[in-house]
Design an enzyme around this catalytic site. Structure first.
Site, PDB file in Angstrom:
ATOM      1  CG  HIS A  27      31.127 -16.618   9.724  1.00 35.07           C
ATOM      2  ND1 HIS A  27      30.672 -15.360  10.002  1.00 35.07           N
ATOM      3  CD2 HIS A  27      30.071 -17.308   9.235  1.00 35.07           C
ATOM      4  CE1 HIS A  27      29.388 -15.254   9.688  1.00 35.07           C
ATOM      5  NE2 HIS A  27      28.993 -16.436   9.220  1.00 35.07           N
TER       6      HIS A  27
HETATM    7  S1  FES Z   1      33.954 -14.180  11.223  1.00 35.27           S
HETATM    8 FE1  FES Z   1      32.109 -13.812  10.216  1.00 35.27          FE
HETATM    9  S2  FES Z   1      31.335 -12.142  11.318  1.00 35.27           S
HETATM   10 FE2  FES Z   1      33.175 -12.515  12.290  1.00 35.27          FE
END
Ligand code: FES
Length: 265
Positions: free
Chosen positions: A230
């Site tokens: 993410h």
């Molecule tokens: S940014 Fe979501 S798991 Fe690492």
């Protein structure tokens, strides 16, 4: 066929009547007995006749006294003989003095108590040993790393308790960069010196604090680690600088028993 003489027929009838009582006479006798038993008067008559019956019976009942009276008939009459039979246990009584018997009783009670305590202790001990971690799990609880094999400016990833652990041999420049960061701009403010025991060695659990992905080393906008799931960015001290991760990368328990030796766990 010749007719039977009248005297012979009468003799046969008399013999039959005395030897084989007729079913009708039996029925009438049973009816008379039941009628007698059902009426209060008849019951009294039966009770009066009972001693004679008991005396003539071959069955030796414990409830029949010497007089042959039924105990129920003597209930409430203390003058009558008590038919209760109490067994005599004197043959089994100890002939030893009372003190000797008491010592034996204490010894037996103490021995049984000790045996019961030992059994309970073994049961609890077995249960606890069964619940504790097995030898292979304990062996994985600690991991030893030879630091001489990790050159400066390189990452190593090892597995510890099922998780990846990042070990970074930092350069002088990386250490200065990590120490120079202004804490006020950090989401999870933490000094670099609080995250390391030796400035050149950074040891962290390699699990993203957002949803648990494994970040990539020497990547991201801050020269540290980048989580592609993410888009979280960590700096060279493992502190979150950008993205959805809420916390810095976790620092595990570790120690340096020798200069070139690292023990994690
Ligand atoms: S940014 Fe979501 S798991 Fe690492």
């Amino acid at each position: 066929m010749r007719p039977v003489p009248a005297s012979a027929g009468s003799a046969l009838r008399n013999w039959t009547r005395h030897t084989l009582p007729s079913s009708s006479s039996q029925s009438s006798r049973l009816a008379a007995v039941s009628a007698t038993a059902s009426s209060p008067k008849g019951q009294r008559r039966l009770q009066t006749n009972e001693p004679n019956a008991a005396a003539s019976s071959s069955f030796s009942s414990p409830f029949s006294g010497p007089s042959g009276h039924h105990p129920l008939h003597r209930a409430g009459n203390p003058d009558k003989h008590d038919t209760t039979k109490i067994p005599n246990f004197k043959h089994y009584a100890s002939t030893a003095p009372e003190v000797t018997n008491r010592v034996f009783q204490y010894f037996m009670a103490g021995s049984m108590g000790l045996l019961a305590a030992a059994g309970a202790k073994n049961t609890v001990q077995d249960f606890l040993v069964n619940m504790s971690a097995s030898a292979d799990v304990l062996a994985m609880a600690k991991v030893e790393v030879d630091l001489a094999a990790i050159p400066e400016g390189k990452n190593v990833i090892i597995k510890w308790r099922g998780k990846p652990v990042f070990i970074r041999h930092r350069t002088e420049d990386e250490i200065k960069e990590a120490e120079a960061v202004n804490l006020s701009i950090l989401r999870d403010p933490q000094k670099d010196e609080e995250r390391v025991k030796k400035p050149e060695w950074l040891v962290m659990v390699g699990v993203c604090t957002h949803l648990g992905c494994v970040p990539i080393g020497e990547a991201g906008d801050f020269g540290g680690w980048f989580c592609p799931c993410h888009g979280s960015h960590y700096d060279i001290s493992g502190r979150v600088r950008k993205g959805p991760a809420p916390l810095n990368l976790e620092i595990p328990e570790y120690d340096f028993p020798e200069d070139e030796r690292l023990v994690i766990g």
